[in-house]
Design a protein around this motif. Structure first.
Motif, PDB file in Angstrom:
ATOM      1  N   CYS A 182       7.785   7.109   1.569  1.00  0.00           N
ATOM      2  CA  CYS A 182       7.109   6.280   0.566  1.00  0.00           C
ATOM      3  C   CYS A 182       7.829   6.388  -0.781  1.00  0.00           C
ATOM      4  CB  CYS A 182       5.648   6.690   0.411  1.00  0.00           C
ATOM      5  SG  CYS A 182       4.757   5.616  -0.737  1.00  0.00           S
ATOM      6  N   SER A 226       6.791   5.732  -3.641  1.00  0.00           N
ATOM      7  CA  SER A 226       5.932   6.185  -4.746  1.00  0.00           C
ATOM      8  C   SER A 226       6.075   7.692  -4.988  1.00  0.00           C
ATOM      9  CB  SER A 226       4.465   5.834  -4.485  1.00  0.00           C
ATOM     10  OG  SER A 226       3.944   6.562  -3.389  1.00  0.00           O
ATOM     11  N   ARG A 227       6.703   8.395  -4.063  1.00  0.00           N
ATOM     12  CA  ARG A 227       6.940   9.831  -4.261  1.00  0.00           C
ATOM     13  C   ARG A 227       7.792  10.094  -5.501  1.00  0.00           C
ATOM     14  NH1 ARG A 227       7.889  13.508   1.085  1.00  0.00           N
ATOM     15  NH2 ARG A 227       5.784  13.280   1.900  1.00  0.00           N
ATOM     16  N   VAL A 262       0.871  -1.171   0.000  1.00  0.00           N
ATOM     17  CA  VAL A 262       0.000   0.000   0.000  1.00  0.00           C
ATOM     18  C   VAL A 262       0.911   1.225   0.000  1.00  0.00           C
ATOM     19  CG1 VAL A 262      -1.766   1.267   1.265  1.00  0.00           C
ATOM     20  CG2 VAL A 262      -1.783  -1.234   1.269  1.00  0.00           C
ATOM     21  N   TRP A 263       0.788   2.027  -1.060  1.00  0.00           N
ATOM     22  CA  TRP A 263       1.628   3.207  -1.205  1.00  0.00           C
ATOM     23  C   TRP A 263       0.854   4.441  -0.754  1.00  0.00           C
ATOM     24  CZ3 TRP A 263       6.104   1.128  -1.972  1.00  0.00           C
ATOM     25  CH2 TRP A 263       6.253   0.010  -2.805  1.00  0.00           C
ATOM     26  N   ASN A 264       1.569   5.400  -0.189  1.00  0.00           N
ATOM     27  CA  ASN A 264       0.950   6.655   0.221  1.00  0.00           C
ATOM     28  C   ASN A 264       1.978   7.760   0.018  1.00  0.00           C
ATOM     29  OD1 ASN A 264      -0.099   8.908   1.503  1.00  0.00           O
ATOM     30  ND2 ASN A 264      -0.872   7.775   3.266  1.00  0.00           N
ATOM     31  N   VAL A 265       1.811   8.550  -1.036  1.00  0.00           N
ATOM     32  CA  VAL A 265       2.794   9.587  -1.377  1.00  0.00           C
ATOM     33  C   VAL A 265       2.913  10.664  -0.306  1.00  0.00           C
ATOM     34  CG1 VAL A 265       2.607   9.253  -3.873  1.00  0.00           C
ATOM     35  CG2 VAL A 265       1.192  10.980  -2.747  1.00  0.00           C
ATOM     36  N   LEU A 266       1.955  10.731   0.603  1.00  0.00           N
ATOM     37  CA  LEU A 266       2.026  11.733   1.664  1.00  0.00           C
ATOM     38  C   LEU A 266       2.991  11.337   2.774  1.00  0.00           C
ATOM     39  CD1 LEU A 266      -1.745  12.714   1.917  1.00  0.00           C
ATOM     40  CD2 LEU A 266       0.068  13.809   0.593  1.00  0.00           C
ATOM     41  N   LEU A 267       3.380  10.067   2.809  1.00  0.00           N
ATOM     42  CA  LEU A 267       4.341   9.615   3.812  1.00  0.00           C
ATOM     43  C   LEU A 267       5.751   9.938   3.349  1.00  0.00           C
ATOM     44  CD1 LEU A 267       2.805   6.151   4.774  1.00  0.00           C
ATOM     45  CD2 LEU A 267       2.572   8.348   5.984  1.00  0.00           C
ATOM     46  N   GLU A 268       6.547  10.453   4.228  1.00  0.00           N
ATOM     47  CA  GLU A 268       7.895  10.928   3.907  1.00  0.00           C
ATOM     48  C   GLU A 268       8.774   9.876   3.248  1.00  0.00           C
ATOM     49  OE1 GLU A 268      11.677  12.993   6.207  1.00  0.00           O
ATOM     50  OE2 GLU A 268       9.951  12.303   7.362  1.00  0.00           O
TER      51      GLU A 268
END
Length: 123
Positions: free
Chosen positions: A13, A15-16, A5-11
């Motif tokens: 991650c 997927s950024r 599970v990717w979350n670009v808002l996490l520092e």
């Protein structure tokens, strides 16, 4: 095997990196310009006004590495190279085209808002 599970808002991650690539102004314009066509380098540079040959080449190379653009080189003289969106790249075209449409449709409002802001801040 579970899908991460990717979350670009996490520092941290990873997927950024994908978001950073597609949020780049040159990437967006190149993907929009390619649309459904195969385009030669010079044609693409003409379509994407203001981009240097080096920035275009570097961005195309990055997009090829990310699987968004395919490069087709033909063995002929003079050399001929064309670029097109891959299946993955085509999934990106519609969202970026929507951003283009928004930017063009709302530019006058944004421009007025900037002018008002600047006037208020300079008083």
């Amino acid at each position: 095997m579970t899908t991460p599970v990717w979350n670009v808002l996490l520092e941290d991650c990873p997927s950024r990196t994908s978001l950073a690539r597609i949020a780049n102004k040159w990437t967006a314009m190149i993907v929009i310009a390619l649309g459904d066509d195969r385009v030669r380098f010079g044609e693409l540079r003409t379509q994407v006004g203001g981009i240097s040959a080096k920035v275009l080449a570097d961005t195309l190379r990055d997009l090829e590495r990310d699987g968004i653009v395919a490069r087709h080189a033909y063995d002929q003289m003079p050399p001929k190279v064309e670029y097109e969106l891959t299946d993955l790249g085509r999934t990106l075209h519609d969202p970026l085209q929507a951003l283009r449409t928004w930017a063009e449709a709302h530019y006058a409002q944004v421009s007025r808002a900037r002018e008002m802001y600047d006037r208020e801040k300079s008083s």
